[in-house]
Design a protein around this motif. Structure first.
Motif, PDB file in Angstrom:
ATOM      1  N   LEU A   1      19.060  29.137 -42.277  1.00 44.68           N
ATOM      2  CA  LEU A   1      20.058  30.090 -42.757  1.00 44.68           C
ATOM      3  C   LEU A   1      20.904  29.540 -43.895  1.00 44.68           C
ATOM      4  CD1 LEU A   1      21.244  31.505 -39.307  1.00 44.68           C
ATOM      5  CD2 LEU A   1      19.714  32.588 -40.974  1.00 44.68           C
ATOM      6  N   GLY A   2      20.525  28.379 -44.405  1.00 45.30           N
ATOM      7  CA  GLY A   2      21.225  27.814 -45.556  1.00 45.30           C
ATOM      8  C   GLY A   2      22.390  26.923 -45.210  1.00 45.30           C
ATOM      9  N   GLY A   3      22.522  26.537 -43.965  1.00 44.88           N
ATOM     10  CA  GLY A   3      23.619  25.673 -43.555  1.00 44.88           C
ATOM     11  C   GLY A   3      23.346  24.223 -43.879  1.00 44.88           C
ATOM     12  N   SER A   4      24.383  23.422 -43.842  1.00 43.06           N
ATOM     13  CA  SER A   4      24.272  21.988 -44.109  1.00 43.06           C
ATOM     14  C   SER A   4      24.479  21.210 -42.821  1.00 43.06           C
ATOM     15  CB  SER A   4      25.313  21.556 -45.150  1.00 43.06           C
ATOM     16  OG  SER A   4      26.623  21.813 -44.677  1.00 43.06           O
ATOM     17  N   ARG A   5      24.386  19.896 -42.925  1.00 41.87           N
ATOM     18  CA  ARG A   5      24.595  19.054 -41.747  1.00 41.87           C
ATOM     19  C   ARG A   5      26.025  19.176 -41.229  1.00 41.87           C
ATOM     20  NH1 ARG A   5      21.534  14.780 -39.978  1.00 41.87           N
ATOM     21  NH2 ARG A   5      22.565  13.282 -38.596  1.00 41.87           N
ATOM     22  N   SER A   6      26.979  19.222 -42.170  1.00 39.90           N
ATOM     23  CA  SER A   6      28.377  19.347 -41.756  1.00 39.90           C
ATOM     24  C   SER A   6      28.655  20.707 -41.128  1.00 39.90           C
ATOM     25  CB  SER A   6      29.302  19.117 -42.953  1.00 39.90           C
ATOM     26  OG  SER A   6      29.032  20.059 -43.984  1.00 39.90           O
ATOM     27  N   SER A   7      28.046  21.757 -41.656  1.00 39.53           N
ATOM     28  CA  SER A   7      28.266  23.090 -41.085  1.00 39.53           C
ATOM     29  C   SER A   7      27.666  23.192 -39.683  1.00 39.53           C
ATOM     30  CB  SER A   7      27.660  24.164 -41.992  1.00 39.53           C
ATOM     31  OG  SER A   7      26.241  24.040 -42.036  1.00 39.53           O
ATOM     32  N   PHE A   8      26.588  22.461 -39.440  1.00 38.11           N
ATOM     33  CA  PHE A   8      26.007  22.468 -38.100  1.00 38.11           C
ATOM     34  C   PHE A   8      26.996  21.897 -37.085  1.00 38.11           C
ATOM     35  CE2 PHE A   8      23.964  19.828 -34.845  1.00 38.11           C
ATOM     36  CZ  PHE A   8      23.316  20.810 -34.104  1.00 38.11           C
ATOM     37  N   TRP A   9      27.613  20.767 -37.440  1.00 42.25           N
ATOM     38  CA  TRP A   9      28.535  20.146 -36.496  1.00 42.25           C
ATOM     39  C   TRP A   9      29.823  20.953 -36.371  1.00 42.25           C
ATOM     40  CZ3 TRP A   9      27.048  16.908 -33.034  1.00 42.25           C
ATOM     41  CH2 TRP A   9      25.962  16.058 -33.272  1.00 42.25           C
ATOM     42  N   LEU A  10      30.307  21.522 -37.473  1.00 45.08           N
ATOM     43  CA  LEU A  10      31.560  22.267 -37.412  1.00 45.08           C
ATOM     44  C   LEU A  10      31.415  23.593 -36.675  1.00 45.08           C
ATOM     45  CD1 LEU A  10      32.997  21.632 -41.009  1.00 45.08           C
ATOM     46  CD2 LEU A  10      33.789  20.645 -38.845  1.00 45.08           C
ATOM     47  N   ARG A  11      30.280  24.279 -36.863  1.00 42.82           N
ATOM     48  CA  ARG A  11      30.120  25.627 -36.316  1.00 42.82           C
ATOM     49  C   ARG A  11      29.280  25.679 -35.037  1.00 42.82           C
ATOM     50  NH1 ARG A  11      28.971  29.156 -41.860  1.00 42.82           N
ATOM     51  NH2 ARG A  11      30.913  28.570 -42.932  1.00 42.82           N
ATOM     52  N   ILE A  12      28.478  24.639 -34.793  1.00 41.58           N
ATOM     53  CA  ILE A  12      27.602  24.659 -33.620  1.00 41.58           C
ATOM     54  C   ILE A  12      27.848  23.452 -32.721  1.00 41.58           C
ATOM     55  CG2 ILE A  12      25.212  24.709 -32.818  1.00 41.58           C
ATOM     56  CD1 ILE A  12      24.445  25.999 -35.468  1.00 41.58           C
ATOM     57  N   GLY A  13      27.693  22.259 -33.293  1.00 42.87           N
ATOM     58  CA  GLY A  13      27.749  21.045 -32.489  1.00 42.87           C
ATOM     59  C   GLY A  13      29.077  20.837 -31.783  1.00 42.87           C
ATOM     60  N   PHE A  14      30.169  20.803 -32.572  1.00 46.66           N
ATOM     61  CA  PHE A  14      31.482  20.554 -31.979  1.00 46.66           C
ATOM     62  C   PHE A  14      31.908  21.646 -31.004  1.00 46.66           C
ATOM     63  CE2 PHE A  14      32.676  17.814 -35.882  1.00 46.66           C
ATOM     64  CZ  PHE A  14      32.066  16.717 -35.297  1.00 46.66           C
ATOM     65  N   PRO A  15      31.773  22.942 -31.345  1.00 45.12           N
ATOM     66  CA  PRO A  15      32.155  23.968 -30.358  1.00 45.12           C
ATOM     67  C   PRO A  15      31.344  23.901 -29.063  1.00 45.12           C
ATOM     68  CG  PRO A  15      32.004  24.927 -32.549  1.00 45.12           C
ATOM     69  CD  PRO A  15      31.448  23.548 -32.654  1.00 45.12           C
ATOM     70  N   VAL A  16      30.047  23.583 -29.176  1.00 42.97           N
ATOM     71  CA  VAL A  16      29.215  23.511 -27.977  1.00 42.97           C
ATOM     72  C   VAL A  16      29.561  22.287 -27.134  1.00 42.97           C
ATOM     73  CG1 VAL A  16      26.854  23.148 -27.182  1.00 42.97           C
ATOM     74  CG2 VAL A  16      27.328  24.868 -28.916  1.00 42.97           C
ATOM     75  N   LEU A  17      29.864  21.171 -27.797  1.00 42.51           N
ATOM     76  CA  LEU A  17      30.149  19.929 -27.083  1.00 42.51           C
ATOM     77  C   LEU A  17      31.593  19.828 -26.615  1.00 42.51           C
ATOM     78  CD1 LEU A  17      28.233  17.351 -29.314  1.00 42.51           C
ATOM     79  CD2 LEU A  17      27.576  18.145 -27.049  1.00 42.51           C
TER      80      LEU A  17
ATOM     81  N   ALA B   1      22.665  14.639 -25.760  1.00 41.06           N
ATOM     82  CA  ALA B   1      21.208  14.673 -25.810  1.00 41.06           C
ATOM     83  C   ALA B   1      20.659  16.063 -25.549  1.00 41.06           C
ATOM     84  CB  ALA B   1      20.626  13.675 -24.804  1.00 41.06           C
ATOM     85  N   ALA B   2      21.459  16.940 -24.937  1.00 40.48           N
ATOM     86  CA  ALA B   2      20.988  18.281 -24.618  1.00 40.48           C
ATOM     87  C   ALA B   2      21.074  19.251 -25.787  1.00 40.48           C
ATOM     88  CB  ALA B   2      21.774  18.845 -23.431  1.00 40.48           C
ATOM     89  N   LEU B   3      21.635  18.822 -26.913  1.00 45.72           N
ATOM     90  CA  LEU B   3      21.663  19.681 -28.098  1.00 45.72           C
ATOM     91  C   LEU B   3      20.224  19.990 -28.525  1.00 45.72           C
ATOM     92  CD1 LEU B   3      24.510  18.140 -30.291  1.00 45.72           C
ATOM     93  CD2 LEU B   3      24.542  20.322 -29.093  1.00 45.72           C
ATOM     94  N   LYS B   4      19.918  21.245 -28.673  1.00 40.85           N
ATOM     95  CA  LYS B   4      18.541  21.663 -28.966  1.00 40.85           C
ATOM     96  C   LYS B   4      18.227  21.503 -30.454  1.00 40.85           C
ATOM     97  CE  LYS B   4      18.248  25.012 -25.179  1.00 40.85           C
ATOM     98  NZ  LYS B   4      19.469  24.529 -24.527  1.00 40.85           N
ATOM     99  N   PRO B   5      17.094  20.881 -30.789  1.00 41.31           N
ATOM    100  CA  PRO B   5      16.716  20.752 -32.201  1.00 41.31           C
ATOM    101  C   PRO B   5      16.554  22.106 -32.885  1.00 41.31           C
ATOM    102  CG  PRO B   5      15.373  19.320 -30.804  1.00 41.31           C
ATOM    103  CD  PRO B   5      16.139  20.206 -29.891  1.00 41.31           C
ATOM    104  N   GLN B   6      16.223  23.156 -32.109  1.00 46.07           N
ATOM    105  CA  GLN B   6      16.056  24.477 -32.702  1.00 46.07           C
ATOM    106  C   GLN B   6      17.340  24.985 -33.337  1.00 46.07           C
ATOM    107  OE1 GLN B   6      15.204  23.496 -29.750  1.00 46.07           O
ATOM    108  NE2 GLN B   6      13.156  24.164 -29.156  1.00 46.07           N
ATOM    109  N   TRP B   7      18.479  24.558 -32.795  1.00 46.59           N
ATOM    110  CA  TRP B   7      19.745  24.993 -33.370  1.00 46.59           C
ATOM    111  C   TRP B   7      19.939  24.413 -34.766  1.00 46.59           C
ATOM    112  CZ3 TRP B   7      23.069  23.731 -28.426  1.00 46.59           C
ATOM    113  CH2 TRP B   7      22.699  24.621 -27.423  1.00 46.59           C
ATOM    114  N   ALA B   8      19.597  23.135 -34.925  1.00 45.49           N
ATOM    115  CA  ALA B   8      19.701  22.514 -36.248  1.00 45.49           C
ATOM    116  C   ALA B   8      18.714  23.139 -37.214  1.00 45.49           C
ATOM    117  CB  ALA B   8      19.462  21.002 -36.136  1.00 45.49           C
ATOM    118  N   GLU B   9      17.498  23.452 -36.752  1.00 47.32           N
ATOM    119  CA  GLU B   9      16.513  24.086 -37.617  1.00 47.32           C
ATOM    120  C   GLU B   9      16.960  25.483 -38.035  1.00 47.32           C
ATOM    121  OE1 GLU B   9      13.003  23.997 -35.286  1.00 47.32           O
ATOM    122  OE2 GLU B   9      12.775  21.807 -35.375  1.00 47.32           O
TER     123      GLU B   9
END
Length: 312
Positions: free
Chosen positions: A213-229, A200-208
């Motif tokens: 920057l042209g990323g997709s939903r999968s790139s968000f989880w692979l490059r941001i979500g999973f490494p952060v979590l 729940a602490a994942l910031k919506p600004q990161w997804a925005e």
């Protein structure tokens, strides 16, 4: 006659007199500790009586024999192949149930993330997770015996309706493999409780920013979500491992015969008639468990501090 005042004198005279003395809060800090610390006395007494004292007794008893003489025999017994196999069984059971519970629990948290936090469904799942995470021992063992035991409701239904005998290869429910399902039963809700705040602490600004920057939903989880979590997930996984490794009541109620895991081995050392005079072996086994859990929880603390950097 004209009186000339030095610069700043009028300003100093007109300023509020703040240097008259220390504030009441400063006086309270100097006078001694706050009475609010008295609120920790019941908790400190509880920790001392039910955690510190039993731990000291367990560790100390492993270094003495039945006559109170110092000995290394009990600790040396930890290298016995039977004892090592028991620790291996406990580690295997804890790892399997922790991994399954962590993965399934993380998926549950992801599903809850899309629900309204104040909605009835989200609050019901949160409440159920809080209850089921503590649902264990004899009650949980009875639930599984009544459901999928040899004469359980589901077992008889499968036999009568489809001719399926889930115990054709033996009474696995009352052996080491039979502990996997009950353990997973309380591991999944525990994961939902511990991992949900990190998700729940994942910031919506990161997804925005990712979309900008042209990323997709999968790139968000692979490059941001999973490494952060990842640190929070590993910390929760270690917590689940320690929880399963130290569980006793459910295993004792299901596996009444044998000592496949360390808690049951401790029970055998304390109650078995074949180990008379070796009761202090239980202290050595408890010492081994304390060492394992201490290492796991130390790693948990280190990883949790790393995960807290971006959550704050």
């Amino acid at each position: 006659m004209t009186t000339i005042s030095a610069p700043g004198v009028d300003a100093a005279a007109s300023a509020p007199a703040t240097a008259a003395g220390p504030s009441p809060h400063a006086k309270a800090r100097r006078s001694g500790p706050s009475p609010a610390w008295l609120g920790l006395v019941p908790f400190a007494a509880y920790v001392l009586l039910f955690l510190a004292v039993p731990t000291i007794l367990a560790i100390g008893s492993g270094f003495f024999d039945g006559d109170g003489a110092f000995t290394w025999t009990n600790v040396a017994a930890l290298a016995d192949p039977v004892v090592l196999n028991t620790f291996a069984n406990s580690a295997w059971l804890s790892l399997v149930t922790a991994v399954v519970g962590a993965v399934v629990g993380a998926l549950v948290c992801y599903a809850l993330l899309g629900m309204n936090p104040d909605g009835a469904m989200r609050q019901s799942v949160d409440a159920a997770a809080g209850v089921l995470a503590q649902f264990g021992g004899v009650m949980l063992a009875f639930a599984f015996i009544a459901t999928i035991g040899i004469q359980g409701v589901v077992t008889l239904f499968l036999q009568d309706s489809f001719g399926i005998d889930i115990f054709a290869n033996g009474a696995w429910l009352y052996e080491l493999p039979g502990l996997i399902l009950p353990y997973i039963y309380f591991q999944i809700p525990l994961m939902a409780i511990t991992f949900m705040p990190a998700l729940a602490a994942l910031k919506p600004q990161w997804a925005e920013a990712n979309l900008t920057l042209g990323g997709s939903r999968s790139s968000f989880w692979l490059r941001i979500g999973f490494p952060v979590l990842a640190p929070s997930f590993l910390a929760s996984l270690l917590l689940l491992f320690a929880n399963a490794f130290s569980s006793y009541a459910t295993a004792a109620a299901l596996a009444s015969q044998g000592s496949q895991i360390v808690p049951l081995q401790i029970r055998t050392a304390l109650t078995s008639e074949t180990l008379l005079g070796r009761e202090n072996l239980a202290g050595a086994l408890a010492l081994g468990m304390i060492v394992v859990v201490a290492v796991v929880m130390s790693l948990y603390s280190l990883i949790q501090r790393r995960a807290a950097r971006w959550q704050s």
